[in-house]
Design an enzyme around this catalytic site. Structure first.
Site, PDB file in Angstrom:
ATOM      1  CD  GLU A 133      -7.396   4.852  -4.226  1.00 11.95           C
ATOM      2  OE1 GLU A 133      -6.634   4.322  -3.388  1.00 11.95           O
ATOM      3  OE2 GLU A 133      -8.355   5.581  -3.914  1.00 11.95           O
ATOM      4  CG  HIS A 146      -1.950   0.969   1.317  1.00 10.42           C
ATOM      5  ND1 HIS A 146      -2.257   1.652   2.477  1.00 10.42           N
ATOM      6  CD2 HIS A 146      -2.831   1.413   0.388  1.00 10.42           C
ATOM      7  CE1 HIS A 146      -3.289   2.448   2.256  1.00 10.42           C
ATOM      8  NE2 HIS A 146      -3.664   2.332   0.997  1.00 10.42           N
ATOM      9  CD  GLU A 157      -3.111   2.186  -3.168  1.00 11.12           C
ATOM     10  OE1 GLU A 157      -4.169   2.831  -3.226  1.00 11.12           O
ATOM     11  OE2 GLU A 157      -2.138   2.557  -2.453  1.00 11.12           O
ATOM     12  CG  ASP A 180      -3.379   6.840  -3.053  1.00  7.62           C
ATOM     13  OD1 ASP A 180      -4.424   6.190  -3.173  1.00  7.62           O
ATOM     14  OD2 ASP A 180      -2.588   6.704  -2.099  1.00  7.62           O
ATOM     15  CG  HIS A 214      -4.235   9.120   0.495  1.00 10.22           C
ATOM     16  ND1 HIS A 214      -5.007   9.845   1.376  1.00 10.22           N
ATOM     17  CD2 HIS A 214      -4.873   7.941   0.322  1.00 10.22           C
ATOM     18  CE1 HIS A 214      -6.069   9.136   1.723  1.00 10.22           C
ATOM     19  NE2 HIS A 214      -6.010   7.973   1.099  1.00 10.22           N
TER      20      HIS A 214
END
Ligand code: G3P
Ligand code: MG
Length: 259
Positions: free
Chosen positions: A127, A17, A44, A46, A59
């Site tokens: 994401e 993450h 992952e 953002d 994020h």
């Protein structure tokens, strides 16, 4: 459809993450390098847009928590990443908030991370995290960039978003790159929405998965992934349920080599 009839899924089970969870400044190249040192092969991140349309990694909508934007840009007490051009964002310190050893770490563009992942054969879950109000545009622009960056690559990134409009934008400019709907709750019509967007996967808050839901989602031909799983009991439950992917902060606890 049984799980055995699902389309092939090239991605590994374990996904780090924001690069390396909390062990390094999230969404910086230092974090992805640290995640890789812990054996992770998929990450992952953002992604959102600067005011001049450059996809970069962050994020939060505002710069305060993970950069020195409030001092450096100073326009408001709570500057928003999406309100500033990349020339300004690229000068910010995105590491000092985390630890002195990471002071000076810059914000990466999506292109920076793509180059790192492609050079090393790593997989990426992008994401799409739009600044509120520019959901569809963010999806379209991230789609354009990802299609260019991963052109000719054997394994493509996986897009995900809580915002269906962002996935629709990505579908328009990069229809060949797989998409996943992120769900924090099972809102009315969420699975119809995912299917209408041609999603290859659902990425749920891990507590939402149970045996019946996993079977249902597999039956629709979609893979089942979870965020953000930081306890061994939760990971064991998801593996026993036959889910397909686990996003974790705890790169120091879970070893992808263990399966
Ligand atoms: O993509 C999974 C997870 O990152 C979603 O939540 O808030 O950590 O971006 P968040
Ligand atoms: Mg995320």
């Amino acid at each position: 459809m049984s799980a055995a009839l699902l389309a092939p899924w090239p991605y590994p089970r374990w996904i780090a993450h924001r690069g390396a969870g909390k062990l390094a400044p999230e969404n910086t190249l230092a974090a992805f390098r640290l995640g890789a040192q812990h054996g992770y092969r998929m990450f992952e991140c953002d992604a959102k847009l600067s005011s001049d349309g450059v996809p970069f990694l962050m994020h939060d909508a505002t710069l305060n928590r993970t950069t020195n934007g409030a001092q450096a840009l100073g326009a408001t007490a709570s500057p928003t990443g999406g309100d500033h051009p990349w020339a300004a964002l690229s000068q910010l310190d995105a590491g000092a908030w985390h630890s002195r050893s990471h002071a000076g770490e810059p914000l990466p563009t999506l292109e920076n991370l793509a180059r790192y992942c492609i050079a090393n054969g790593y997989f990426l879950n992008i994401e799409i995290k739009p600044t509120p109000g520019v959901e569809e545009k963010t999806g379209r622009v991230v789609g354009e960039h990802a299609a260019r960056l991963w052109q000719g690559q054997a394994v493509l990134p996986l897009f995900s978003s809580f915002r269906p409009e962002a996935l629709a934008g990505a579908q328009e400019t990069a229809p060949h790159i797989p998409r996943a709907l992120l769900l924090d709750t099972l809102w009315d019509g969420c699975f119809d929405q995912a299917r209408a967007l041609g999603c290859a996967a659902i990425v749920c808050n891990h507590a939402l998965w149970n045996k019946a839901l996993v079977a249902q989602v597999h039956g629709w031909g979609m893979r089942t992934l979870s965020y953000t799983v930081n306890d061994d009991w939760a990971a064991q439950r998801l593996i026993a349920l036959g889910t397909d992917g686990i996003i974790t902060d705890r790169v120091d606890l879970f070893s992808p080599a263990a399966g």
